[in-house]
Design a protein around this motif. Structure first.
Motif, short mmCIF file in Angstrom:
data_model
loop_
_atom_site.label_atom_id
_atom_site.label_comp_id
_atom_site.label_asym_id
_atom_site.label_seq_id
_atom_site.Cartn_x
_atom_site.Cartn_y
_atom_site.Cartn_z
N TRP A 196 0.81 -1.21 0.00
CA TRP A 196 0.00 0.00 0.00
C TRP A 196 0.85 1.26 0.00
CZ3 TRP A 196 -5.34 0.53 -0.19
CH2 TRP A 196 -6.05 -0.68 -0.18
N ILE A 197 0.33 2.27 -0.64
CA ILE A 197 0.90 3.61 -0.58
C ILE A 197 -0.01 4.45 0.30
CG2 ILE A 197 1.50 5.68 -1.90
CD1 ILE A 197 1.83 3.72 -4.34
N ARG A 198 0.57 5.05 1.31
CA ARG A 198 -0.21 5.93 2.18
C ARG A 198 -0.33 7.26 1.45
NH1 ARG A 198 1.97 6.07 8.06
NH2 ARG A 198 3.66 7.18 7.03
N ALA A 199 -1.51 7.53 0.91
CA ALA A 199 -1.70 8.63 -0.03
C ALA A 199 -2.53 9.75 0.59
CB ALA A 199 -2.37 8.12 -1.30
N GLY A 200 -2.09 10.98 0.42
CA GLY A 200 -2.87 12.12 0.86
C GLY A 200 -2.32 12.76 2.12
N ASP A 201 -3.07 13.72 2.63
CA ASP A 201 -2.64 14.48 3.79
C ASP A 201 -2.51 13.57 5.01
OD1 ASP A 201 -3.27 16.17 6.33
OD2 ASP A 201 -2.71 17.62 4.80
N PRO A 202 -1.42 13.72 5.79
CA PRO A 202 -1.21 12.80 6.91
C PRO A 202 -2.20 12.94 8.04
CG PRO A 202 0.46 14.53 6.90
CD PRO A 202 -0.29 14.64 5.61
N HIS A 203 -2.90 14.07 8.12
CA HIS A 203 -3.73 14.27 9.30
C HIS A 203 -5.01 13.46 9.27
CE1 HIS A 203 -5.24 16.17 12.86
NE2 HIS A 203 -6.36 16.48 12.24
N ASP A 204 -5.65 13.33 8.10
CA ASP A 204 -6.93 12.63 8.10
C ASP A 204 -7.03 11.53 7.04
OD1 ASP A 204 -7.09 14.49 5.99
OD2 ASP A 204 -8.29 15.85 7.21
N GLN A 205 -6.50 11.74 5.82
CA GLN A 205 -6.61 10.72 4.79
C GLN A 205 -5.83 9.47 5.19
OE1 GLN A 205 -8.62 10.85 2.24
NE2 GLN A 205 -8.04 8.96 1.22
N HIS A 206 -4.69 9.64 5.85
CA HIS A 206 -3.94 8.47 6.31
C HIS A 206 -4.70 7.72 7.40
CE1 HIS A 206 0.22 10.11 4.83
NE2 HIS A 206 -0.71 10.15 3.92
N GLN A 207 -5.33 8.46 8.28
CA GLN A 207 -6.14 7.83 9.32
C GLN A 207 -7.30 7.07 8.70
OE1 GLN A 207 -5.52 7.86 12.67
NE2 GLN A 207 -7.25 6.47 12.94
N LEU A 208 -7.87 7.61 7.63
CA LEU A 208 -8.97 6.95 6.94
C LEU A 208 -8.53 5.61 6.36
CD1 LEU A 208 -11.93 7.24 5.96
CD2 LEU A 208 -11.02 8.26 3.88
N LEU A 209 -7.32 5.55 5.82
CA LEU A 209 -6.79 4.28 5.29
C LEU A 209 -6.78 3.22 6.38
CD1 LEU A 209 -5.28 2.50 3.20
CD2 LEU A 209 -3.16 3.54 4.03
N LEU A 210 -6.27 3.56 7.55
CA LEU A 210 -6.16 2.58 8.63
C LEU A 210 -7.53 2.12 9.12
CD1 LEU A 210 -3.27 4.19 10.72
CD2 LEU A 210 -3.11 2.35 9.03
N THR A 211 -8.46 3.05 9.32
CA THR A 211 -9.77 2.67 9.84
C THR A 211 -10.58 1.89 8.80
OG1 THR A 211 -10.64 4.85 9.20
CG2 THR A 211 -9.87 4.61 11.44
N THR A 212 -10.45 2.27 7.52
CA THR A 212 -11.19 1.57 6.47
C THR A 212 -10.69 0.14 6.32
OG1 THR A 212 -11.55 3.65 5.28
CG2 THR A 212 -11.84 1.63 4.03
N CYS A 213 -9.37 -0.03 6.33
CA CYS A 213 -8.82 -1.38 6.21
C CYS A 213 -9.13 -2.21 7.45
CB CYS A 213 -7.32 -1.31 5.96
SG CYS A 213 -6.86 -0.67 4.33
N ALA A 214 -9.10 -1.58 8.61
CA ALA A 214 -9.44 -2.31 9.84
C ALA A 214 -10.87 -2.82 9.78
CB ALA A 214 -9.23 -1.41 11.05
N ALA A 215 -11.78 -2.01 9.24
CA ALA A 215 -13.17 -2.44 9.10
C ALA A 215 -13.30 -3.61 8.13
CB ALA A 215 -14.03 -1.27 8.62
N ALA A 216 -12.35 -3.69 7.16
CA ALA A 216 -12.36 -4.80 6.21
C ALA A 216 -11.61 -6.02 6.75
CB ALA A 216 -11.74 -4.35 4.88
#
Length: 339
Positions: A196-216
């Motif tokens: 995975w590439i952590r893409a976007g602003d570190p403050h919220d888009q990166h957090q979204l990646l972690l929470t979205t994948c955790a939900a999956a």
């Protein structure tokens, strides 16, 4: 008027250190310390206690801050009521937001405001990597368009009012030759073994990646990191990984990458919300700004989403098709946009 020392204490609660508080308020650390010492002496209670090189709020300070938040909301309402006695046309409005919202929602909203209220001075900023709630608290912006995260303030936080703008799907960005590229859609869990590439602003888009994948049901194996969508698309096109891409984000056409729809119940998505200091929405510039943002978000949703599929060089000429999304200059535009 609200004692400015209370505002200093409110910012210290968010920043955690005297130095960071001074920087946020454009003061010197000694001025911040002096303000808080005088406030403590005036009230007759200790507000801070040392913890190593840092300070910690006392229980008395926490109690005081509860009242300070309520007083600040009342003052914002009072300022709005006083402004109603003027024409409300002049003044300034500062809006901060994530880059994709800045391009697709904030800029169109601001253009309407400029036409309708030419005396209103507008300041539009991205503030990438900044905590926009802290910018609101420090009065460095008036409206913040943000992506809510688990670490952000709850909707009933007494300091802020949060209004939903739109729900934006997340897509999967893969190289053009990837096994997912020819599919109509994939479940996010199918990409669990991808790099995975952590893409976007570190403050919220990166957090979204972690929470979205955790939900999956998985933790993404993140190997690379980029903010600018042109750089991100290049990394994906050259096989360095896949990434989540919000539907608002334009991907440069000259990279051989493919947007793939993510399926699921609910499908991965991010919410954009407009946030203001509680009570300030009654001030004419802020009220007009919120209304313009709601209008621009509704228009974006009504026009439809950006097309999915191949966004790289296309031998059959789909790059000449009209854009149902943001700009009318091809399926995807603005190679320099972030998030």
């Amino acid at each position: 008027m609200i004692d400015p020392r209370l505002q200093t204490l409110r910012v210290l609660r968010e920043k955690g250190t005297v130095t960071a508080t001074a920087e946020a308020l454009h003061l010197t650390p000694s001025t911040v310390s002096q303000q808080l010492r005088r406030l403590s002496a005036q009230l007759g209670v200790a507000l801070l206690e040392p913890v190593g090189r840092r300070v910690r709020l006392t229980t008395a300070a926490v109690t005081l801050l509860g009242h300070a938040d309520a007083l600040n909301a009342l003052w914002e309402r009072a300022a709005a009521d006083l402004a109603a006695h003027r024409d409300g046309e002049a003044g300034q409005l500062r809006i901060s937001g994530v880059a994709t919202a800045l391009a697709a929602v904030i800029a169109p909203a601001a253009e309407k405001l400029r036409r309708r209220h030419p005396q209103l001075t507008l300041h539009l900023t991205e503030d990438a990597g900044e905590n926009r709630f802290e910018l609101l608290l420090a009065r460095q912006t008036d409206i913040a368009v943000v992506i809510p995260t688990p670490t952000g303030p709850p909707p009933d936080d007494p300091r802020f009012e949060q209004r939903p703008l739109l729900e934006e799907p997340q897509d999967l960005l893969v190289p053009a030759g990837h096994p997912f590229a020819d599919r109509d859609g994939v479940e996010l869990a199918e990409a669990a073994s991808e790099t995975w590439i952590r893409a976007g602003d570190p403050h919220d888009q990166h957090q979204l990646l972690l929470t979205t994948c955790a939900a999956a049901g998985f933790t993404p194996r993140v190997a690379h990191n980029a903010v600018d969508w042109s750089a991100i698309a290049s990394l994906v096109a050259h096989g360095f990984g896949v990434c989540l891409v919000p539907r608002l984000a334009p991907v440069p056409q000259h990279y051989s990458v493919t947007r793939v729809r993510l399926r699921g119940e609910p499908a991965p998505a991010r919410r954009l919300i407009a946030c203001v200091r509680r009570g300030s929405d009654r001030q004419a510039p802020v009220a007009r700004g919120l209304a313009a943002l709601q209008e621009a978000a509704a228009q974006w949703a009504a026009r439809g989403r950006l097309p999915l599929g191949n966004v790289g060089p296309d031998p059959v000429g789909t790059a000449d098709m009209p854009d149902p999304g943001l700009s009318g200059q091809g399926p995807l535009t603005s190679a320099g946009d972030r998030r």
